[in-house]
Write an enzyme that holds these catalytic residues in place. Structure first.
Site, PDB file in Angstrom:
ATOM      1  N   ASP A  37       0.848  -1.199   0.000  1.00 61.91           N
ATOM      2  CA  ASP A  37       0.000   0.000   0.000  1.00 61.91           C
ATOM      3  C   ASP A  37       0.884   1.250   0.000  1.00 61.91           C
ATOM      4  O   ASP A  37       1.536   1.556   0.995  1.00 61.91           O
ATOM      5  CB  ASP A  37      -0.897  -0.019   1.239  1.00 61.91           C
ATOM      6  CG  ASP A  37      -2.060   0.942   1.149  1.00 61.91           C
ATOM      7  OD1 ASP A  37      -2.089   1.760   0.221  1.00 61.91           O
ATOM      8  OD2 ASP A  37      -2.944   0.876   2.024  1.00 61.91           O
ATOM      9  N   ASP A  38       0.939   1.955  -1.123  1.00 61.20           N
ATOM     10  CA  ASP A  38       1.747   3.171  -1.264  1.00 61.20           C
ATOM     11  C   ASP A  38       3.248   2.882  -1.200  1.00 61.20           C
ATOM     12  O   ASP A  38       4.030   3.737  -0.747  1.00 61.20           O
ATOM     13  CB  ASP A  38       1.399   4.211  -0.179  1.00 61.20           C
ATOM     14  CG  ASP A  38       0.008   4.794  -0.317  1.00 61.20           C
ATOM     15  OD1 ASP A  38      -0.735   4.365  -1.215  1.00 61.20           O
ATOM     16  OD2 ASP A  38      -0.336   5.687   0.484  1.00 61.20           O
ATOM     17  N   CYS A  77      -5.575   4.463  -4.069  1.00 62.51           N
ATOM     18  CA  CYS A  77      -5.829   3.124  -3.540  1.00 62.51           C
ATOM     19  C   CYS A  77      -7.043   2.392  -4.118  1.00 62.51           C
ATOM     20  O   CYS A  77      -6.917   1.348  -4.742  1.00 62.51           O
ATOM     21  CB  CYS A  77      -5.982   3.200  -2.026  1.00 62.51           C
ATOM     22  SG  CYS A  77      -4.577   3.932  -1.174  1.00 62.51           S
ATOM     23  N   LYS A 131      -6.368  -5.054   3.470  1.00 62.74           N
ATOM     24  CA  LYS A 131      -7.187  -3.877   3.182  1.00 62.74           C
ATOM     25  C   LYS A 131      -8.106  -4.122   1.992  1.00 62.74           C
ATOM     26  O   LYS A 131      -7.653  -4.442   0.902  1.00 62.74           O
ATOM     27  CB  LYS A 131      -6.260  -2.689   2.902  1.00 62.74           C
ATOM     28  CG  LYS A 131      -6.940  -1.423   2.408  1.00 62.74           C
ATOM     29  CD  LYS A 131      -5.900  -0.323   2.249  1.00 62.74           C
ATOM     30  CE  LYS A 131      -6.420   0.863   1.475  1.00 62.74           C
ATOM     31  NZ  LYS A 131      -5.415   1.946   1.387  1.00 62.74           N
ATOM     32  N   HIS A 133     -11.340  -1.881   0.941  1.00 61.70           N
ATOM     33  CA  HIS A 133     -11.536  -0.548   0.349  1.00 61.70           C
ATOM     34  C   HIS A 133     -12.395  -0.579  -0.918  1.00 61.70           C
ATOM     35  O   HIS A 133     -12.302   0.316  -1.756  1.00 61.70           O
ATOM     36  CB  HIS A 133     -10.173   0.104   0.039  1.00 61.70           C
ATOM     37  CG  HIS A 133     -10.182   1.605   0.205  1.00 61.70           C
ATOM     38  ND1 HIS A 133      -9.156   2.403  -0.257  1.00 61.70           N
ATOM     39  CD2 HIS A 133     -11.083   2.442   0.784  1.00 61.70           C
ATOM     40  CE1 HIS A 133      -9.431   3.670   0.022  1.00 61.70           C
ATOM     41  NE2 HIS A 133     -10.588   3.717   0.662  1.00 61.70           N
ATOM     42  N   HIS A 250       1.486   2.536   3.994  1.00 61.54           N
ATOM     43  CA  HIS A 250       0.548   3.663   4.046  1.00 61.54           C
ATOM     44  C   HIS A 250       0.616   4.342   5.416  1.00 61.54           C
ATOM     45  O   HIS A 250       0.957   3.706   6.410  1.00 61.54           O
ATOM     46  CB  HIS A 250      -0.864   3.115   3.794  1.00 61.54           C
ATOM     47  CG  HIS A 250      -1.911   4.142   3.518  1.00 61.54           C
ATOM     48  ND1 HIS A 250      -2.375   5.021   4.481  1.00 61.54           N
ATOM     49  CD2 HIS A 250      -2.614   4.423   2.393  1.00 61.54           C
ATOM     50  CE1 HIS A 250      -3.309   5.802   3.956  1.00 61.54           C
ATOM     51  NE2 HIS A 250      -3.476   5.461   2.685  1.00 61.54           N
ATOM     52  N   ASP A 308      -0.137  -0.807  -4.922  1.00 62.98           N
ATOM     53  CA  ASP A 308      -1.376  -0.287  -5.509  1.00 62.98           C
ATOM     54  C   ASP A 308      -1.165   1.032  -6.237  1.00 62.98           C
ATOM     55  O   ASP A 308      -1.967   1.427  -7.089  1.00 62.98           O
ATOM     56  CB  ASP A 308      -2.469  -0.149  -4.448  1.00 62.98           C
ATOM     57  CG  ASP A 308      -2.114   0.825  -3.337  1.00 62.98           C
ATOM     58  OD1 ASP A 308      -0.928   1.185  -3.187  1.00 62.98           O
ATOM     59  OD2 ASP A 308      -3.022   1.225  -2.584  1.00 62.98           O
ATOM     60  N   ASN A 309      -0.098   1.747  -5.922  1.00 66.10           N
ATOM     61  CA  ASN A 309       0.262   3.003  -6.583  1.00 66.10           C
ATOM     62  C   ASN A 309       1.634   3.403  -6.067  1.00 66.10           C
ATOM     63  O   ASN A 309       2.223   2.714  -5.226  1.00 66.10           O
ATOM     64  CB  ASN A 309      -0.775   4.107  -6.331  1.00 66.10           C
ATOM     65  CG  ASN A 309      -1.230   4.218  -4.889  1.00 66.10           C
ATOM     66  OD1 ASN A 309      -2.375   3.898  -4.567  1.00 66.10           O
ATOM     67  ND2 ASN A 309      -0.346   4.648  -4.009  1.00 66.10           N
ATOM     68  N   LYS A 328       2.043   9.396  -5.692  1.00 66.64           N
ATOM     69  CA  LYS A 328       0.656   8.965  -5.554  1.00 66.64           C
ATOM     70  C   LYS A 328      -0.288  10.111  -5.893  1.00 66.64           C
ATOM     71  O   LYS A 328      -0.073  11.260  -5.515  1.00 66.64           O
ATOM     72  CB  LYS A 328       0.413   8.498  -4.117  1.00 66.64           C
ATOM     73  CG  LYS A 328      -1.023   8.164  -3.767  1.00 66.64           C
ATOM     74  CD  LYS A 328      -1.124   7.815  -2.287  1.00 66.64           C
ATOM     75  CE  LYS A 328      -2.565   7.497  -1.881  1.00 66.64           C
ATOM     76  NZ  LYS A 328      -2.648   7.149  -0.443  1.00 66.64           N
TER      77      LYS A 328
END
Length: 512
Positions: A37-38, A77, A131, A133, A250, A308-309, A328
């Site tokens: 995540d990130d 995300c 996660k 989302h 994140h 994810d990014n 991001k």
């Protein structure tokens, strides 16, 4: 329910898929997708980090194929995850922006078929850890979308820790805002202690087992690893699909003393805490692979690792997308090009470093093809398995598209075009420049758009804008975008975190 088997890409938006002579189909593999995540493009050893040590992720890359031009379908995300889970551009079904609390009232359309539903229909046990989302109400929960089991969080961010001890560290870099304020709708009262802030954030975004809230005191990254290993242990005797969507690194940036100590040589606190979080992620990758090896499943399991990014610019110098430009939320390479590793020991190539352009959209069709499953019509990704089998595959052409409100981007061969809405007169740089009400689509401003054209073969850092000197390329790429956009629908909701940024001397409106 599923109308065709997807081996090649569908739709006019993609160039013709390559034809490879794949070997005879092996037994169906177990499939594990590990999503960070990130995580920054340059924040693992395999991708050149100068300070983050990731021996297990590096070993995964040595045992598989490391793509240097792997992309996601959106630079934030939730839309990125929606594309990964469907193999379709999220703009096809309106999941265009982060929901920012709206996933409590809706989610990814139930008309969309998600990868776990496809694999469950093919006889796989399916589990998710981490996660989600992608929607919280009845009908949108992971257990309603094809997963047999779920342990994790439903929203975009939560606290990693419920109690600070000696040696633990937390950092809120300049511009990040209070860590608790990064979760949807969470506000702490003035004067709240760090413990009170963490408790508030965890209550707003609790950990669930299935549909029930659980009190999880273990550092959250370690808890997710524990549950993932447990899922493998419980399903070792049959084909399984595990979606392990870590929340690290994140925000909030938090790490316990055990991981801080292993990164004590990093003098900058932000970089040290971030690196400690990635250390926990890397340990998790190692523990999963150790479990597979112990159960003699290593050569029967496909692992895909990606983010994810790109990493977030609002955490300052704690992370890096180097050598790429942007972060991001931006359609620059640093926002959408990510670490992307695929490993299936004994089946796919080993130790290959590939410049071939690939996408997170390709994960669903690749997994479905290997599982002998059918995907619905309209999938935008393509099956990469034949390319991964081949010892010396020929490169193939690829087009990828992005949309965020009135902002568009396309990658076609070496060319990359990013067209961005200009800010209105008087608007200044801001991470939260305004909110367009739901039901009112953001429009191109009276100032028009600013076009940025880059040749990524010569300029991967996107430093030389060629739009003025190559108007014919700009026109061609805009025509491609218009053709692709005819297959999209309006956004379900608008961006809640619009920003104004100065780039190339222009004030631009971003819709992450």
């Amino acid at each position: 329910m599923f109308t065709r088997s997807l081996i090649l890409a569908a739709g006019a938006c993609l160039a013709a898929a390559p034809a490879f002579a794949a070997p005879a189909a092996p037994a169906r593999p177990n499939i594990i997708v590990i999503l960070a995540d990130d995580l920054g493009y340059g924040d693992t050893g395999a991708y050149g980090s100068p300070w983050v040590k990731t021996p297990n992720i590096d070993a995964l890359a040595r045992d598989g194929v490391r793509f240097t031009q792997g992309y996601v379908a959106h630079p934030v995300c939730a839309p990125s995850r929606a594309a990964l889970m469907t193999g379709r551009y999220q703009t096809r079904f309106g999941y265009e922006f982060n929901p920012v609390g709206r996933d409590r009232t809706g989610g990814v359309s139930r008309d969309e078929v998600l990868l776990p539903q496809v694999l469950k229909g093919a006889g796989y046990s399916t589990g998710m850890v981490g996660k989600w989302h992608l929607g919280q109400p009845a009908g949108y929960h992971p257990l309603d979308r094809g997963f047999d089991s779920f342990f994790g969080v439903m929203t975009g961010a939560t606290s990693f820790m419920t109690d600070f001890r000696v040696g633990d560290e937390e950092i809120t870099p300049p511009g990040a805002g209070a860590s608790f304020g990064l979760a949807e709708g969470v506000q702490a009262p003035p004067g709240a202690t760090e413990a009170e802030k963490m408790a508030l954030l965890r209550r707003a975004a609790p950990v669930l087992r299935g549909r029930e809230v659980v009190e999880e005191e273990t550092y959250l990254t370690d808890a997710f690893t524990r549950e993932a290993v447990s899922f493998i242990d419980a399903n070792a005797g049959k084909p399984f699909f595990l979606y392990l969507a870590y929340t690290t690194p994140h925000t909030p940036l938090q790490a316990p003393a055990s991981y801080i100590e292993r990164n004590r040589d990093i003098p900058d606190k932000g970089q040290r805490v971030y690196a400690a979080m990635v250390t926990a992620l890397d340990d998790g990758v190692g523990k999963l692979r150790a479990e597979l090896k112990a159960r003699k499943l290593e050569k029967d399991t496909l692992i895909v690792f990606l983010s994810d990014n790109g990493c977030a610019g609002y955490i300052g110098t704690a992370c890096t997308n180097g050598p790429l430009n942007g972060f991001k939320g931006l359609h620059l390479e640093g926002g959408v090009r990510v670490p992307y590793i695929v490993s299936w020991p004994g089946r796919f190539r080993k130790g290959a470093v590939e410049p071939q352009v690939v996408s997170s959209l390709d994960i669903a069709p690749t997994a479905a093809a290997l599982a002998g499953a059918d995907l619905p019509k309209g999938t935008d990704g393509q099956n990469l398995a034949p390319y991964l089998y081949a010892k010396a595959p020929a490169p193939f052409a690829r087009r990828l598209f992005w949309r965020s409100g009135p902002n568009y981007a396309v990658r076609d061969g070496a060319w990359k075009l990013w067209s961005v809405n200009r800010a209105e007169p008087g608007e200044t740089e801001s991470l939260a420049a305004g909110i367009t009400p739901d039901g009112v689509q953001a429009k191109v401003s009276a100032q028009g758009v600013y076009d940025m054209l880059y040749n990524l073969a010569d300029d991967p850092g996107e430093t030389r804008n060629l739009a003025a000197s190559r108007p014919e390329v700009v026109a061609r790429l805009k025509a491609e975008i218009a053709e692709w956009d005819r297959g999209n629908v309006p956004a379900q909701w608008t961006s809640m975190r619009q920003a104004v940024r100065r780039h190339e001397g222009q004030m631009l409106k971003i819709y992450p």
